[in-house]
Design an enzyme around this catalytic site. Structure first.
Site, PDB file in Angstrom:
ATOM      1  N   GLY A  38      80.677  44.804 -31.930  1.00 19.45           N
ATOM      2  CA  GLY A  38      79.520  45.142 -31.046  1.00 19.45           C
ATOM      3  C   GLY A  38      78.459  45.844 -31.599  1.00 19.45           C
ATOM      4  O   GLY A  38      77.359  45.700 -31.239  1.00 19.45           O
ATOM      5  N   LYS A  66      90.954  44.005 -36.201  1.00 22.56           N
ATOM      6  CA  LYS A  66      89.950  43.981 -35.064  1.00 22.56           C
ATOM      7  C   LYS A  66      89.944  42.572 -34.779  1.00 22.56           C
ATOM      8  O   LYS A  66      89.870  41.839 -35.414  1.00 22.56           O
ATOM      9  CB  LYS A  66      88.506  44.418 -35.761  1.00 22.56           C
ATOM     10  CG  LYS A  66      87.475  44.494 -34.660  1.00 22.56           C
ATOM     11  CD  LYS A  66      86.419  45.113 -35.497  1.00 22.56           C
ATOM     12  CE  LYS A  66      85.022  45.254 -34.470  1.00 22.56           C
ATOM     13  NZ  LYS A  66      85.458  45.924 -33.280  1.00 22.56           N
ATOM     14  N   HIS A  97      85.123  45.951 -41.116  1.00 27.70           N
ATOM     15  CA  HIS A  97      86.341  46.601 -40.434  1.00 27.70           C
ATOM     16  C   HIS A  97      87.814  46.272 -41.012  1.00 27.70           C
ATOM     17  O   HIS A  97      87.967  45.414 -41.885  1.00 27.70           O
ATOM     18  CB  HIS A  97      86.210  46.221 -38.907  1.00 27.70           C
ATOM     19  CG  HIS A  97      85.280  46.990 -38.173  1.00 27.70           C
ATOM     20  ND1 HIS A  97      83.862  46.575 -38.384  1.00 27.70           N
ATOM     21  CD2 HIS A  97      84.992  47.906 -37.484  1.00 27.70           C
ATOM     22  CE1 HIS A  97      83.135  47.435 -37.570  1.00 27.70           C
ATOM     23  NE2 HIS A  97      83.715  47.956 -36.775  1.00 27.70           N
ATOM     24  N   HIS A  98      88.641  46.966 -40.376  1.00 24.29           N
ATOM     25  CA  HIS A  98      90.139  46.491 -40.854  1.00 24.29           C
ATOM     26  C   HIS A  98      90.340  45.110 -40.043  1.00 24.29           C
ATOM     27  O   HIS A  98      89.699  44.749 -39.295  1.00 24.29           O
ATOM     28  CB  HIS A  98      91.101  47.622 -40.152  1.00 24.29           C
ATOM     29  CG  HIS A  98      90.818  47.740 -38.411  1.00 24.29           C
ATOM     30  ND1 HIS A  98      91.540  46.944 -37.557  1.00 24.29           N
ATOM     31  CD2 HIS A  98      90.145  48.545 -37.879  1.00 24.29           C
ATOM     32  CE1 HIS A  98      91.068  47.143 -36.481  1.00 24.29           C
ATOM     33  NE2 HIS A  98      90.132  48.236 -36.599  1.00 24.29           N
ATOM     34  N   ALA A 118      79.497  51.824 -24.512  1.00 22.44           N
ATOM     35  CA  ALA A 118      79.059  52.060 -25.969  1.00 22.44           C
ATOM     36  C   ALA A 118      79.487  51.017 -26.843  1.00 22.44           C
ATOM     37  O   ALA A 118      80.686  50.691 -26.932  1.00 22.44           O
ATOM     38  CB  ALA A 118      79.497  53.273 -26.323  1.00 22.44           C
TER      39      ALA A 118
END
Length: 248
Positions: free
Chosen positions: A143, A137, A133-134, A103
Site C-alpha cells: 500500500g 506479507k 518486504h518479508h 495509513a
C-alpha cells in the site's frame, strides 16, 4: 485515558500495538479481538478508538461495523482502493462525529520519503519505485508503494511532465506493475521487514530516496500519534495518510 480496542490483536502487528498502548501513559487497552471474536464486546462506552491491523479481506467490514457502533477507527491494514474508500465515506455520512483514519504506512521515515518523492518528482524525467518486504506479507505491491506512485504521478502532472521514458518492446512483465504511469517493483525476501526505494533520474544524474523499517516497533510512534489525534474528535470523516498529522 484513551480507551483503545485492538482488532487483530493476536497478529504480529496487533501484538506490537497492544504493547505500545500498554506502555503509553495516556492510553489503556479496552478490548482485544481477533478472528472469530464477536464485535458485541466493543461499544462506544468502553472504546474511544479502535485500531485495526487485520488482513485486507476483512478490514473493510470491520471498519463498517465499528462506524455503525459510533466508534472512530485507526486502520493499518493495507489493500484499500477508491471503491472501498467510497463505502467508508457513505457509512460515515450517517455518523458525522465518527472518524476513520487509514495509513498506507505508520513509519515516520516512510511518510517523509513519500513526501520528499512528491517534492522531487517534478524535476526528474524518470521515476520508479522498488518496495521490499518479508515473504509473509499478503499483498504486493505494498500500500505504501501504491501511495508513493500516486504521489509521484500527481507531482508530474502538476509539472506538465510527459510519461516516463521506456523503450521496452518485448514482454514487459519484468518491468513491474504500472500504477498511475509509474513502474512499481515488489521484492519478497526472508530477512527483510519493510523497505522502499524511490529512484528518480535525469541525464547524467540520479536521486535515490530510501526508507527502512527494521522492526515493527518503528511503526508504533505513528500509530500512537494517529490514536491521539483521532481521540480529539477533531477529524471526523475519512482521513488518509499520516502526513495529515505531521504538519508537512
Amino acid at each position: 485515558m484513551i480507551k483503545v480496542s485492538v482488532i487483530g490483536a493476536h497478529g504480529r502487528m496487533g501484538r506490537t500495538v497492544v504493547g505500545a498502548v500498554d506502555s503509553a501513559d495516556d492510553m489503556v487497552i479496552a478490548q482485544q479481538l481477533d478472528a472469530g471474536d464477536s464485535f458485541d464486546i466493543v461499544n462506544s462506552q468502553n472504546t474511544d478508538i479502535a485500531v485495526d491491523f487485520t488482513v485486507p479481506s476483512v478490514t473493510l467490514n470491520n471498519v463498517l461495523e465499528l462506524v455503525r457502533r459510533d466508534i472512530s477507527v485507526v486502520v493499518g491494514t493495507t489493500g484499500w482502493t477508491e471503491e472501498k474508500y467510497e463505502k467508508i465515506r457513505t457509512a460515515l455520512a450517517d455518523h458525522p462525529k465518527v472518524g476513520v483514519f487509514i495509513a498506507p504506512n505508520f513509519a515516520i521515515s516512510a511518510v517523509l520519503a513519500d513526501y520528499f518523492a512528491g517534492v522531487a518528482a517534478r524535476y526528474f524525467e524518470s521515476a520508479e519505485v522498488i518496495e521490499l518486504h518479508h515473504p509473509d506479507k499478503v499483498d504486493a505491491p505494498s500500500g505504501t508503494a501504491i501511495h508513493t506512485a500516486h504521489t509521484i504521478a500527481d507531482a508530474r502532472r502538476a509539472a506538465n511532465l510527459r510519461g516516463v521514458p521506456d523503450g521496452t518492446q518485448n514482454d514487459t512483465s519484468a518491468r513491474g506493475e504500472v500504477i498511475d504511469g509509474i513502474h512499481v517493483h515488489a521484492v519478497r525476501l526472508r530477512g527483510l521487514n519493510a523497505h522502499e526505494e524511490v529512484l528518480l533520474g535525469n541525464a547524467g544524474e540520479q536521486l535515490t530516496i530510501r526508507a527502512d523499517s527494521f522492526d515493527r516497533g518503528s511503526f508504533m510512534p505513528g500509530v500512537l500519534l494517529a490514536i491521539r489525534n483521532m481521540a480529539t474528535q477533531s477529524h471526523p470523516g475519512l482521513t488518509v495518510g499520516l502526513d495529515s498529522f505531521l504538519n508537512l
